[in-house]
Design a protein around this motif. Sequence first.
Motif, PDB file in Angstrom:
ATOM      1  N   UNK A 280      11.303   7.712  12.198  1.00  0.00           N
ATOM      2  CA  UNK A 280      11.176   6.401  12.800  1.00  0.00           C
ATOM      3  C   UNK A 280       9.897   5.770  12.298  1.00  0.00           C
ATOM      4  N   UNK A 281       9.585   4.624  12.786  1.00  0.00           N
ATOM      5  CA  UNK A 281       8.352   3.948  12.374  1.00  0.00           C
ATOM      6  C   UNK A 281       8.525   3.255  11.047  1.00  0.00           C
TER       7      UNK A 281
ATOM      8  N   UNK B 131       8.713   5.248   7.403  1.00  0.00           N
ATOM      9  CA  UNK B 131      10.097   5.121   6.906  1.00  0.00           C
ATOM     10  C   UNK B 131      10.107   4.435   5.534  1.00  0.00           C
ATOM     11  N   UNK B 132       9.308   3.407   5.381  1.00  0.00           N
ATOM     12  CA  UNK B 132       9.238   2.663   4.120  1.00  0.00           C
ATOM     13  C   UNK B 132       8.702   3.536   2.993  1.00  0.00           C
ATOM     14  N   UNK B 133       7.618   4.248   3.239  1.00  0.00           N
ATOM     15  CA  UNK B 133       7.041   5.117   2.204  1.00  0.00           C
ATOM     16  C   UNK B 133       8.023   6.221   1.823  1.00  0.00           C
TER      17      UNK B 133
ATOM     18  N   UNK C 156       0.836  -1.204   0.000  1.00  0.00           N
ATOM     19  CA  UNK C 156       0.000   0.000   0.000  1.00  0.00           C
ATOM     20  C   UNK C 156       0.866   1.248   0.000  1.00  0.00           C
ATOM     21  N   UNK C 157       1.951   1.258   0.791  1.00  0.00           N
ATOM     22  CA  UNK C 157       2.854   2.414   0.841  1.00  0.00           C
ATOM     23  C   UNK C 157       3.402   2.740  -0.544  1.00  0.00           C
ATOM     24  N   UNK C 158       3.772   1.714  -1.291  1.00  0.00           N
ATOM     25  CA  UNK C 158       4.298   1.932  -2.635  1.00  0.00           C
ATOM     26  C   UNK C 158       3.231   2.500  -3.560  1.00  0.00           C
TER      27      UNK C 158
ATOM     28  N   UNK D 200      17.078  10.296   2.444  1.00  0.00           N
ATOM     29  CA  UNK D 200      16.485   9.083   2.989  1.00  0.00           C
ATOM     30  C   UNK D 200      15.859   9.307   4.350  1.00  0.00           C
ATOM     31  N   UNK D 201      15.121   8.328   4.833  1.00  0.00           N
ATOM     32  CA  UNK D 201      14.410   8.483   6.109  1.00  0.00           C
ATOM     33  C   UNK D 201      15.333   8.666   7.318  1.00  0.00           C
ATOM     34  N   UNK D 202      16.470   8.002   7.322  1.00  0.00           N
ATOM     35  CA  UNK D 202      17.382   8.144   8.457  1.00  0.00           C
ATOM     36  C   UNK D 202      17.918   9.568   8.549  1.00  0.00           C
ATOM     37  N   UNK D 203      18.270  10.151   7.398  1.00  0.00           N
ATOM     38  CA  UNK D 203      18.802  11.517   7.378  1.00  0.00           C
ATOM     39  C   UNK D 203      17.747  12.553   7.754  1.00  0.00           C
TER      40      UNK D 203
END
Length: 183
Positions: free
Chosen positions: A162-163, A167-169, A119-121, A155-158
């Motif tokens: 969290x989560x 993070x995936x989306x 779904x995120x994709x 990216x999400x880390x930068x």
Amino acid sequence: MTLSKWERMYSACEYLIQKERFTHIRSGGAALSDHQAILLTNAGVIRHENATICLPAHLNSDLTGFVENALDRFCPGRSANRHHAALARHLGLDPFQDFRDFIAAGGTVQVNEKGFKARNLDIVRPLRLLDDGVLAFTFGSQTPWVIRQYAPHVGPEDAGLGGSGTKHAWAHARTRKWHACLD
């Protein structure tokens, strides 16, 4: 989640939509931040024909919950029902009435039964590099209520996300990005 945080999320979304002149919205239809898209659309901030809610499970026939599969121990419908029940309990909302209003007014619902990550994709893949954007809300990762903008390649880390779902989306979005911490 408190009502004051919920209302601030709504205001932040509405502000960003107006500031950037966004005319379309795509969201995951999940409780909390994703449900803001339904409310913003139902309020006329985005036109219903320009709104798509991507769901990890079908809504049941009377639109009062998600279909659950008793044989699936990771059942997205069961998870979604649990989160929407919490939303209703904590904020006094009727999220499925909001879904019914959204659908009746012409909003689009897209279902991907392969789960939350699929779904995120569905949410982020159609987004265009500089014409669109992603707004992510998370808890406890940065200064509360400061909306920071990031370039498409960040990216999400930068960005301090969290989560796993958010993070995936974010990791798969190739567009402008904004992040706000809720606490």
